[in-house]
Design a protein around this motif. Structure first.
Motif, PDB file in Angstrom:
ATOM      1  N   PRO A 153       0.812  -1.224   0.000  1.00  0.00           N
ATOM      2  CA  PRO A 153       0.000   0.000   0.000  1.00  0.00           C
ATOM      3  C   PRO A 153       0.844   1.273   0.000  1.00  0.00           C
ATOM      4  O   PRO A 153       1.900   1.344   0.623  1.00  0.00           O
ATOM      5  CB  PRO A 153      -0.812  -0.119   1.293  1.00  0.00           C
ATOM      6  N   TYR A 155       0.306   5.787  -0.013  1.00  0.00           N
ATOM      7  CA  TYR A 155      -0.599   6.877   0.335  1.00  0.00           C
ATOM      8  C   TYR A 155      -0.048   8.160  -0.285  1.00  0.00           C
ATOM      9  O   TYR A 155       1.139   8.468  -0.132  1.00  0.00           O
ATOM     10  CB  TYR A 155      -0.673   6.999   1.862  1.00  0.00           C
ATOM     11  N   ILE A 166      -1.437   0.354   6.644  1.00  0.00           N
ATOM     12  CA  ILE A 166      -2.860   0.621   6.719  1.00  0.00           C
ATOM     13  C   ILE A 166      -3.414  -0.221   7.862  1.00  0.00           C
ATOM     14  O   ILE A 166      -3.131  -1.420   7.942  1.00  0.00           O
ATOM     15  CB  ILE A 166      -3.583   0.269   5.402  1.00  0.00           C
ATOM     16  N   ASP A 185      -2.195   2.113  -4.612  1.00  0.00           N
ATOM     17  CA  ASP A 185      -2.811   3.184  -3.835  1.00  0.00           C
ATOM     18  C   ASP A 185      -3.747   2.610  -2.790  1.00  0.00           C
ATOM     19  O   ASP A 185      -4.526   1.683  -3.053  1.00  0.00           O
ATOM     20  CB  ASP A 185      -3.572   4.131  -4.767  1.00  0.00           C
ATOM     21  N   CYS A 186      -3.680   3.155  -1.583  1.00  0.00           N
ATOM     22  CA  CYS A 186      -4.442   2.611  -0.461  1.00  0.00           C
ATOM     23  C   CYS A 186      -5.946   2.740  -0.637  1.00  0.00           C
ATOM     24  O   CYS A 186      -6.711   2.086   0.087  1.00  0.00           O
ATOM     25  CB  CYS A 186      -4.009   3.270   0.840  1.00  0.00           C
ATOM     26  N   ILE A 191      -7.636  -3.092  -1.429  1.00  0.00           N
ATOM     27  CA  ILE A 191      -7.135  -2.762  -0.088  1.00  0.00           C
ATOM     28  C   ILE A 191      -8.260  -2.214   0.787  1.00  0.00           C
ATOM     29  O   ILE A 191      -8.468  -2.666   1.918  1.00  0.00           O
ATOM     30  CB  ILE A 191      -5.987  -1.735  -0.167  1.00  0.00           C
ATOM     31  N   ARG A 192      -9.011  -1.274   0.237  1.00  0.00           N
ATOM     32  CA  ARG A 192     -10.015  -0.561   1.054  1.00  0.00           C
ATOM     33  C   ARG A 192     -11.078  -1.489   1.617  1.00  0.00           C
ATOM     34  O   ARG A 192     -11.608  -1.249   2.717  1.00  0.00           O
ATOM     35  CB  ARG A 192     -10.664   0.552   0.209  1.00  0.00           C
ATOM     36  N   ALA A 201      -3.822   5.399   7.996  1.00  0.00           N
ATOM     37  CA  ALA A 201      -2.581   5.138   7.274  1.00  0.00           C
ATOM     38  C   ALA A 201      -1.425   5.736   8.067  1.00  0.00           C
ATOM     39  O   ALA A 201      -1.563   6.805   8.667  1.00  0.00           O
ATOM     40  CB  ALA A 201      -2.627   5.749   5.875  1.00  0.00           C
ATOM     41  N   LEU A 213      -7.407   7.214   6.558  1.00  0.00           N
ATOM     42  CA  LEU A 213      -7.541   6.554   5.264  1.00  0.00           C
ATOM     43  C   LEU A 213      -8.736   7.134   4.536  1.00  0.00           C
ATOM     44  O   LEU A 213      -9.846   7.174   5.098  1.00  0.00           O
ATOM     45  CB  LEU A 213      -7.721   5.041   5.474  1.00  0.00           C
TER      46      LEU A 213
END
Length: 214
Positions: A153, A155, A166, A185-186, A191-192, A201, A213
């Protein structure tokens, strides 16, 4: 160490600016996605020649973190090598360097998707490991109290994208530690989806910086 301290599932943690995670009560240093030998793998598969310094640079950073924390145990959280051939092709000098870092401490290699089998190096080779209430594995699941890697990840802050931890109350996804690793990208859904609305983050760099985040 310019780290960011926080408590995760009852365990005191420090996110180090390097991208390592330090658990002082357990004497445990955790790193993820070293991808040692990435330049070697790219040269073998594509013929593209990158400067062959990724292993040395990554191990130099790891040596600095080990010197600063003096851990009793080290967990490498998968994809420690870019593939098994990269592990086999590791030079004698770098093997000796790894041996010196392992000396006097417990060392665990967690299996990743790039390095799914054991390598001819010291330490234990496991699919996952439990330390107290925490589970360390390579790829996140829906389990609680989980620390994983895999997604690299990143940010974006002030126009710059930085590797980042994260985390929320249930899990931590570690940043990639290796010198030549890219990132995701986070805010990407892969990822989310693992995190609740109050996730955090922690950006790496000269100083570990916490940010919400998106």
């Amino acid at each position: 160490m310019n780290s960011h301290a926080f408590t995760f599932c009852g365990t005191q943690c420090h996110a180090l600016p390097s991208g390592a995670l330090w658990l002082p009560d357990d004497g445990l240093l955790c790193v993820s996605d070293l991808h040692l030998g990435k330049s070697d793998r790219i040269a073998r598969r594509s013929g593209v020649m990158l400067p062959p310094y990724d292993v040395q640079e990554t191990l130099d950073k790891l040596a600095t973190d080990i010197a600063a924390t003096d851990p009793r145990q080290v967990i490498c959280l998968g994809d420690s090598f870019d593939d098994l051939a990269a592990a086999d092709n590791l030079g004698d000098d770098m093997r000796l360097r790894l041996t010196s870092l392992q000396a006097g401490r417990k060392w665990v290699w967690i299996e990743g998707n790039h390095d799914p089998g054991p390598v001819d190096l010291g330490g234990s080779h496991l699919a996952q490991v439990q330390i107290g209430t925490l589970t360390f594995r390579h790829i996140a699941t829906d389990a609680n109290a989980e620390i994983s890697g895999h997604y690299h990840p990143k940010y974006r802050l002030a126009g710059r994208s930085r590797p980042a931890f994260i985390l929320d109350t249930n899990r931590i996804i570690m940043p990639a530690y290796g010198a030549y690793t890219g990132g995701l990208d986070c805010t990407h859904p892969v990822i989310r989806k693992h995190f609740g609305p109050k996730a955090l983050a922690i950006l790496t760099g000269r100083k570990a910086i916490a940010a919400p985040l998106p």
